[in-house]
Design an enzyme around this catalytic site. Structure first.
Site, PDB file in Angstrom:
ATOM      1  N   CYS A  86      -3.805 -11.151  42.419  1.00 41.15           N
ATOM      2  CA  CYS A  86      -4.975 -11.497  43.236  1.00 41.15           C
ATOM      3  C   CYS A  86      -5.396 -12.946  43.000  1.00 41.15           C
ATOM      4  CB  CYS A  86      -6.108 -10.512  42.992  1.00 41.15           C
ATOM      5  SG  CYS A  86      -7.360 -10.531  44.300  1.00 41.15           S
TER       6      CYS A  86
ATOM      7  N   HIS B  37      -3.381  -5.197  43.801  1.00 46.40           N
ATOM      8  CA  HIS B  37      -3.754  -4.840  42.429  1.00 46.40           C
ATOM      9  C   HIS B  37      -2.883  -3.707  41.880  1.00 46.40           C
ATOM     10  CE1 HIS B  37      -7.461  -7.243  41.882  1.00 46.40           C
ATOM     11  NE2 HIS B  37      -7.477  -7.216  43.208  1.00 46.40           N
TER      12      HIS B  37
ATOM     13  N   GLU C  95      -2.323  -3.072  38.885  1.00 47.67           N
ATOM     14  CA  GLU C  95      -2.868  -2.576  37.616  1.00 47.67           C
ATOM     15  C   GLU C  95      -3.801  -1.379  37.808  1.00 47.67           C
ATOM     16  OE1 GLU C  95      -6.296  -4.755  39.204  1.00 47.67           O
ATOM     17  OE2 GLU C  95      -4.136  -5.105  39.242  1.00 47.67           O
TER      18      GLU C  95
END
Length: 276
Positions: free
Chosen positions: A120, A229, A231
């Site tokens: 990001c 994202h 994660e």
């Protein structure tokens, strides 16, 4: 009394730097990093090390500790001074201390072949560090969708899958998943790539044509920059886990080369590249 036998030494995990964000908590300044990014490094099989801002003279010492770098997402934006523009919306947060660390760190890491995974804001600062520019408000560009998170929603809604990306041929994502494949992603951001920096390879595109992933074409080491994202709830997402394991393997290989006294070929053109 018989002492317990010493256990065999275990192989040390690669160390991955996570540059901190910088924020006031009450009246006190803090260096912080999101837990989900720390956990992503652990899922990659590596040891996370949160790195606060440092001066240019100390940057080589910091990089000497590392076997990889993860650039996290953040509520803050890259300051547009770094790509020759004035601030469009002064109500949005900035983090000049992070810029001061990450922009030279990106150039140094790519030049020395240090594995780099950028997420990001990390994608955006990598593009700027290598000479590219950003749309400060993607939603205001003709033909572009609104990529921002739904306002006022809890994280499980904000980080839900928003759209698909199409994986482009000839890159790291194509090697992992196949060129032309479409992957649903949780991409939520206001800024995005405007002008791609020289030497970058587009890895994935959003339906509106916005660059959602890129790598550095002639880097001597691993690079992968993602606008979404991976994660977030990574353990539940096979695509995210495949990318994290790929990054972890690159960090392990870098560490192994260092242990043998070897180093990847450096690219001084990247080291000395300057943003616009």
């Amino acid at each position: 009394m018989k002492l317990p036998e010493a256990s065999a030494p275990t192989e040390r995990k690669p160390v991955v730097l996570i540059p901190s964000c910088n924020r006031m908590v009450g009246e006190h300044p803090f260096h912080i990093a999101g837990q989900k990014y720390v956990q992503a490094v652990r899922l990659a099989g590596c040891l996370p090390l949160i790195a606060p801002p440092t001066d240019a003279h100390s940057l080589p010492e910091l990089l000497a500790l590392a076997d990889g770098v993860l650039l996290s997402g953040s509520p803050s934006n890259v300051h547009p001074d770094h790509f020759g523009e004035a601030v469009l919306d002064p109500t949005l947060p900035l983090d000049p201390e992070r810029d001061a660390l990450t922009l030279p760190l990106v150039r140094a890491a790519v030049a020395m072949g240090l594995p780099l995974l950028a997420i990001c804001r990390g994608l955006q600062e990598t593009n700027v560090a290598l000479g590219g520019s950003l749309h400060q408000a993607v939603q205001e560009q003709e033909g572009m969708a609104d990529h921002r998170a739904p306002p006022g929603q809890p994280p499980q809604v904000a980080y839900a899958e928003q759209h698909e990306v199409e994986i482009q041929a000839g890159g790291r994502l194509a090697a992992l998943f196949g060129a032309g494949q479409r992957v649903a992603v949780n991409s939520l951001h206001g800024q995005g790539v405007k002008t791609l920096a020289p030497g970058l390879h587009i890895e994935a595109l959003a339906p509106d044509g916005l660059v959602e992933a890129f790598s550095v074409r002639n880097a001597s080491g691993y690079t992968l920059c993602l606008q979404w994202h991976p994660e977030w709830l990574a353990e539940q997402n096979p695509v995210s886990m495949a990318m994290l394991r790929d990054f972890g393997a690159a960090c392990q290989a870098y560490r192994a080369r260092r242990a043998l006294g070897l180093s990847p070929l450096s690219n001084p053109k990247v080291m000395h590249a300057q943003p616009q």
